[in-house]
Write a protein that holds these residues in place. Structure first.
Motif, short mmCIF file in Angstrom:
data_model
loop_
_atom_site.label_atom_id
_atom_site.label_comp_id
_atom_site.label_asym_id
_atom_site.label_seq_id
_atom_site.Cartn_x
_atom_site.Cartn_y
_atom_site.Cartn_z
N THR A 92 0.83 -1.20 0.00
CA THR A 92 0.00 0.00 0.00
C THR A 92 0.87 1.25 0.00
N VAL A 93 0.25 2.35 -0.40
CA VAL A 93 0.97 3.63 -0.50
C VAL A 93 1.51 4.06 0.87
N LEU A 94 0.67 3.97 1.91
CA LEU A 94 1.12 4.39 3.23
C LEU A 94 2.31 3.56 3.71
N GLU A 95 2.23 2.25 3.53
CA GLU A 95 3.33 1.37 3.96
C GLU A 95 4.63 1.72 3.25
N GLU A 96 4.53 2.07 1.97
CA GLU A 96 5.72 2.41 1.20
C GLU A 96 6.40 3.66 1.76
N LYS A 124 -2.86 13.99 -1.24
CA LYS A 124 -3.15 12.60 -1.63
C LYS A 124 -3.55 11.75 -0.41
N THR A 125 -4.29 12.32 0.53
CA THR A 125 -4.71 11.55 1.70
C THR A 125 -5.58 10.36 1.31
N HIS A 126 -6.29 10.49 0.19
CA HIS A 126 -7.17 9.39 -0.26
C HIS A 126 -6.39 8.22 -0.85
N TRP A 127 -5.06 8.36 -0.95
CA TRP A 127 -4.22 7.27 -1.46
C TRP A 127 -3.74 6.36 -0.34
N CYS A 133 0.13 -1.69 -6.55
CA CYS A 133 0.07 -2.40 -7.83
C CYS A 133 -1.07 -1.89 -8.71
N ALA A 134 -2.02 -1.15 -8.12
CA ALA A 134 -3.16 -0.65 -8.89
C ALA A 134 -2.90 0.73 -9.48
N LEU A 135 -1.76 1.32 -9.19
CA LEU A 135 -1.44 2.67 -9.65
C LEU A 135 -0.88 2.66 -11.06
N SER A 136 -1.08 3.79 -11.76
CA SER A 136 -0.47 3.97 -13.07
C SER A 136 1.02 4.23 -12.89
N GLN A 137 1.75 4.22 -14.00
CA GLN A 137 3.18 4.47 -13.93
C GLN A 137 3.49 5.84 -13.33
N LEU A 142 5.00 9.20 -8.45
CA LEU A 142 4.66 10.17 -7.40
C LEU A 142 4.78 9.53 -6.02
N VAL A 143 4.39 8.27 -5.89
CA VAL A 143 4.55 7.58 -4.60
C VAL A 143 6.03 7.53 -4.21
N CYS A 144 6.88 7.21 -5.17
CA CYS A 144 8.33 7.18 -4.90
C CYS A 144 8.83 8.55 -4.48
N LEU A 145 8.35 9.59 -5.15
CA LEU A 145 8.75 10.95 -4.80
C LEU A 145 8.29 11.30 -3.39
N MET A 146 7.04 10.96 -3.07
CA MET A 146 6.53 11.25 -1.73
C MET A 146 7.33 10.51 -0.66
N ALA A 147 7.69 9.25 -0.96
CA ALA A 147 8.46 8.46 0.00
C ALA A 147 9.83 9.07 0.25
N VAL A 148 10.43 9.59 -0.81
CA VAL A 148 11.75 10.23 -0.67
C VAL A 148 11.63 11.57 0.06
N VAL A 149 10.66 12.38 -0.34
CA VAL A 149 10.49 13.70 0.28
C VAL A 149 10.16 13.57 1.77
N ALA A 150 9.41 12.54 2.14
CA ALA A 150 9.05 12.32 3.54
C ALA A 150 10.28 12.16 4.42
#
Length: 239
Positions: A92-96, A124-127, A133-137, A142-150
């Protein structure tokens, strides 16, 4: 701004010299890196982030050797790869996003709180519970970017992050990157991605061909690429 200092850096991969006595000193907010395929761009990104060990020479980012000092490197440097599927490992996005914060030593409660704050910052709180695996490329990028910025690094290294993305998705990701207040090193084969950067580094054969402002580097680079395009070196086979 993150200081980059490389002195006579060599790096071999499978016996092939990829970075060749590379010397580089720079400290700018936005550094773009261009060059042909095989010029050493991605290898440089991995060396700067501490993911691979240089064969010889000296390499420092903000006064640390990122390969030898992994704890400091995690705090100082984030990296985004070309393919987000090589980066995302949680369902999931949060776990990542939480994972990177846990790597920094944050307790699970604090890491979860900070990850949720990052989702809020990006709108993106709704993510939160969305399966990765359900996300587009583009969404995965963006998930990777958020994980890094966090993780709040001072420097983010981008290794061809827009490759294969359509124009709207690319522009949207660029807007998110523009909000990042730290330093960026952006590696791209497309000079358009690097317009407005403070400096451009042109790599050729694992060496610095030119390091200067975009106004000086881009015309020289494009002229060289057009000259090469008029030839037929694609016919040359390496052994």
């Amino acid at each position: 701004m993150s200081a980059i200092d490389l002195q006579n850096v060599c790096l071999y991969i499978d016996g092939k010299l990829v970075l060749n006595q590379l010397c580089l000193e720079t400290q700018v907010k936005r550094l773009g890196v261009i060059g042909r395929n095989g010029s050493g761009k991605s290898t440089l990104a991995r060396a700067l982030s501490g993911l691979i060990k240089i064969s010889s020479g000296q390499l420092q980012v903000s006064g640390i050797n990122p390969y030898k000092n992994r704890k400091a490197a995690l705090q100082e440097i984030g990296i985004l790869f070309q393919n987000p599927d090589h980066q995302i490992i949680f369902p999931t996005v949060l776990e990542e996003i939480v994972f990177g914060l846990r790597q920094l030593g944050q307790k699970k409660t604090s890491a979860t709180k900070n990850a949720l704050q990052t989702l809020t910052t990006f709108g993106k709180t709704h993510w939160e519970n969305v399966p990765t695996c359900a996300l587009s490329q583009g969404q995965k990028h963006l998930v990777c970017l958020m994980a890094v910025v966090a993780m709040q690094p001072n420097l983010i290294i981008l290794d061809e992050p827009f490759a294969g993305l359509d124009i709207p998705t690319k522009h949207q990701l660029q807007r998110y990157l523009e909000k990042f207040t730290g330093s960026l090193i952006h590696i791209s084969h497309d000079p358009i991605d690097l317009q407005g950067y403070d400096q451009l580094l042109w790599l050729e054969g694992g060496k610095v061909a030119l390091l200067d402002t975009p106004e000086k580097v881009l015309p020289a680079y494009l002229d060289k690429m057009h000259t090469l395009g008029a030839g037929d070196d694609i016919s040359h086979l390496s052994h």
